[in-house]
Design a protein around this motif. Structure first.
Motif, mmCIF file in Angstrom:
data_model
loop_
_atom_site.group_PDB
_atom_site.id
_atom_site.type_symbol
_atom_site.label_atom_id
_atom_site.label_comp_id
_atom_site.label_asym_id
_atom_site.label_seq_id
_atom_site.Cartn_x
_atom_site.Cartn_y
_atom_site.Cartn_z
ATOM 1 N N UNK A 123 59.196 39.808 47.516
ATOM 2 C CA UNK A 123 60.242 38.795 47.583
ATOM 3 C C UNK A 123 61.117 39.006 48.819
ATOM 4 N N UNK A 124 61.460 40.263 49.076
ATOM 5 C CA UNK A 124 62.296 40.569 50.239
ATOM 6 C C UNK A 124 61.552 40.285 51.544
ATOM 7 N N UNK A 125 60.247 40.514 51.549
ATOM 8 C CA UNK A 125 59.498 40.272 52.773
ATOM 9 C C UNK A 125 59.406 38.788 53.095
ATOM 10 N N UNK A 126 59.268 37.936 52.090
ATOM 11 C CA UNK A 126 59.275 36.497 52.366
ATOM 12 C C UNK A 126 60.540 36.116 53.122
ATOM 13 N N UNK A 127 61.662 36.679 52.711
ATOM 14 C CA UNK A 127 62.941 36.418 53.386
ATOM 15 C C UNK A 127 62.890 36.933 54.819
ATOM 16 N N UNK A 128 62.426 38.168 55.003
ATOM 17 C CA UNK A 128 62.339 38.769 56.332
ATOM 18 C C UNK A 128 61.451 37.942 57.264
ATOM 19 N N UNK A 129 60.308 37.510 56.753
ATOM 20 C CA UNK A 129 59.362 36.762 57.591
ATOM 21 C C UNK A 129 59.918 35.394 57.963
ATOM 22 N N UNK A 130 60.542 34.716 57.018
ATOM 23 C CA UNK A 130 61.145 33.416 57.325
ATOM 24 C C UNK A 130 62.228 33.561 58.391
ATOM 25 N N UNK A 131 63.019 34.609 58.281
ATOM 26 C CA UNK A 131 64.055 34.830 59.292
ATOM 27 C C UNK A 131 63.429 35.098 60.664
ATOM 28 N N UNK A 132 62.297 35.804 60.679
ATOM 29 C CA UNK A 132 61.620 36.079 61.949
ATOM 30 C C UNK A 132 61.154 34.787 62.608
ATOM 31 N N UNK A 133 60.638 33.864 61.800
ATOM 32 C CA UNK A 133 60.209 32.570 62.347
ATOM 33 C C UNK A 133 61.393 31.840 62.981
#
Length: 520
Positions: free
Chosen positions: A144-154
């Motif tokens: 769940x936390x990684x989905x947030x991290x990846x979206x922020x990276x985009x």
């Protein structure tokens, strides 16, 4: 007013460069594509508001997973339901928070656009797997936390290749954990798959065809159709359901109807039964069967009946009884004329025969393993995979998974070392199982996976194939052959990086590739 779109996330994108007109090759209209971009921009805005928090609430995680899954190719063609998801996200945002403008990604320098596309399309595919696990009550806070991290990276407009490339590989790492979670969810819920022969004949009488990927929907439908005189048939990626003990115990789960997703408009033409779409792989329904299409979960199409989260399939059952099915048994065949297919060779079944396999390799009975699988599609050139499998020597084993197997899964390749030469590992997410088999073989032979007599010849179409490819790269798998075309979102520099570090190569011809692989 009609607007143009930009989309290049699937293999069949126009001209191998991108769909840019008023509709995509998949049938998605420009307004729908633009709304999907708006949904992604809203998800990025949402991720930014919770970036850095130790935990992500179940509500927000579900919104992120649902939203990403909605934007996978051939899932949702319904502007109304997409807008509803956008509105729901906006209610979670602080007042005055602006959505991220996805044009910043599509108009970025080509290498940045390429890496961000790999991240975004990868987490879209990963979200599909997380969704299926979530439905069964299995979640992972780190994912769940990684989905947030990846979206922020985009949404990071100042990042370059040095910052983005590690996130690309982390998508592969986290998708491996996600596939492991789903594997655990499925096997603990439905049992360990068993090798099973599945008939392609449709018996006379009322029936329902279930397509997509979600086993929970199938289980609910099987339970609700007990003693109703309605048979159930799988289609596409639902075929592996026949191998699970808790699903195959239903006697009215009869067999498999049709082949891969891209043939549905032909195969469903005037079908005397309803079709339930549980996940992606929906194509715009033709008038001859539009009145009998039902959707569920995040799948949606304008004017089609949608079954909500309560999963009351009464309308589907009533439609089956109304249409009545075929008056006599219909002996359908696979693409190559076979009357049955086999499935259920998951990693549990194969590893139970590990000693048998190792002995066959040591004795020389098995010379090489091929993993030939992935997405199917309509672009010319995919008959390569049929011909490749047909030409594999008799002392080799073919493992397959996902809907690409329909090109050849009705072939009888005989047996080797007491095992079938062709073994269906399962759905696309069961790439995890194939990886477990490779790891176990490497351990048995005390070598690295890349030293095994194992070659991967993969086909791709949509975003789940992207996240699986990234998982294989994260694991350091070398010499993958990929086709029928390379992704349009790979810039020349990013592609060169993959070639130099992982020796990824496009498929050529079955004869040339087999010769190169086997050193003949």
């Amino acid at each position: 007013m009609k607007h143009n779109m930009f989309c290049f996330q699937c293999e069949q994108t126009a001209g191998c460069t991108g769909c840019t007109g008023r509709a995509g090759v998949c049938g998605k209209q420009a307004n729908t594509a633009n709304l999907q971009d708006a949904l992604t921009g809203a998800l990025i805005a949402l991720a930014r508001t919770i970036q850095g928090k130790q935990t992500v609430s179940a509500k927000i995680s579900k919104q992120i997973i649902d939203g990403l899954f909605t934007t996978v190719t051939n899932v949702n063609f319904n502007d109304v339901t997409i807008q509803q998801r956008i509105d729901a996200i906006h209610r979670e945002l602080p007042a005055g928070t602006a959505d991220y403008d996805m044009k910043k990604v599509w108009d970025a320098q080509e290498d940045i656009r390429s890496l961000k596309s790999l991240i975004l399309f990868g987490i879209r595919g990963m979200a599909a797997y997380a969704y299926h696990a979530m439905i069964l009550g299995y979640t992972d806070a780190q994912l769940d936390a990684f989905f947030v991290k990846a979206l922020c990276a985009v949404g990071e407009d100042t990042w370059g290749m040095d910052e983005l490339l590690p996130i690309v590989l982390e998508v592969g790492e986290k998708n491996l954990a996600c596939m492991a979670l789903l594997d655990k969810a499925n096997t603990e819920t439905y049992g360990i798959p068993e090798p099973t022969t599945v008939p392609l004949t449709v018996e006379k009488g009322p029936f329902i065809v279930v397509t997509g990927h979600d086993l929970y929907d199938l289980k609910c439908l099987l339970e609700q159709t007990k003693d109703k005189g309605v048979a159930v048939y799988t289609h596409g990626e639902m075929l592996p359901a026949h191998g699970y003990p808790e699903l195959k115990k239903y006697p009215h789960l009869k067999g498999n109807f049709g082949t891969a997703w891209q043939n549905q408009q032909k195969e469903f033409d005037n079908i005397p039964a309803p079709i339930l779409f549980t996940t992606n792989c929906l194509m715009p329904p033709r008038p001859s069967y539009a009145d009998r299409v039902f959707t569920t979960e995040v799948v949606s199409y304008p004017e089609m009946v949608h079954i909500d989260e309560a999963r009351d399939f009464t309308p589907v059952i009533e439609k089956a009884l109304e249409l009545g099915g075929y008056a006599e048994d219909q002996p359908f065949t696979g693409i190559n004329g076979g009357h049955t297919v086999t499935t259920g060779f998951g990693h549990g079944a194969i590893l139970r025969a590990a000693d048998q396999i190792v002995d066959a390799v040591k004795s020389g009975a098995i010379r090489h393993f091929f993993l030939v699988g992935g997405c199917d599609g309509a672009r010319p050139g995919r008959n390569y995979y049929t011909e490749f499998v047909k030409q594999t020597p008799p002392d080799t084993v073919v493992l397959t998974l996902a809907c690409g197997k329909y090109r050849f899964n009705d072939l009888d390749l005989g047996t080797i070392g007491g095992l079938p030469r062709l073994m269906d590992v399962g759905q696309c997410n069961d790439a995890y199982g194939a990886i477990q088999v490779a790891v176990a073989l490497a351990k048995a032979f005390d070598c690295g996976v890349n030293e095994l007599p194992l070659s991967m010849v993969l086909s791709w179409y949509e975003q789940k194939a992207v996240c699986i490819l990234l998982t294989l790269l994260y694991l350091g798998i070398q010499n993958i052959r990929l086709g029928p075309t390379l992704p349009a979102f790979l810039s020349p520099n990013v592609l060169q990086f993959l070639v130099e570090h992982y020796h990824i190569a496009p498929i050529s011809t079955p004869e040339e590739d087999l010769k190169a692989i086997l050193g003949e």
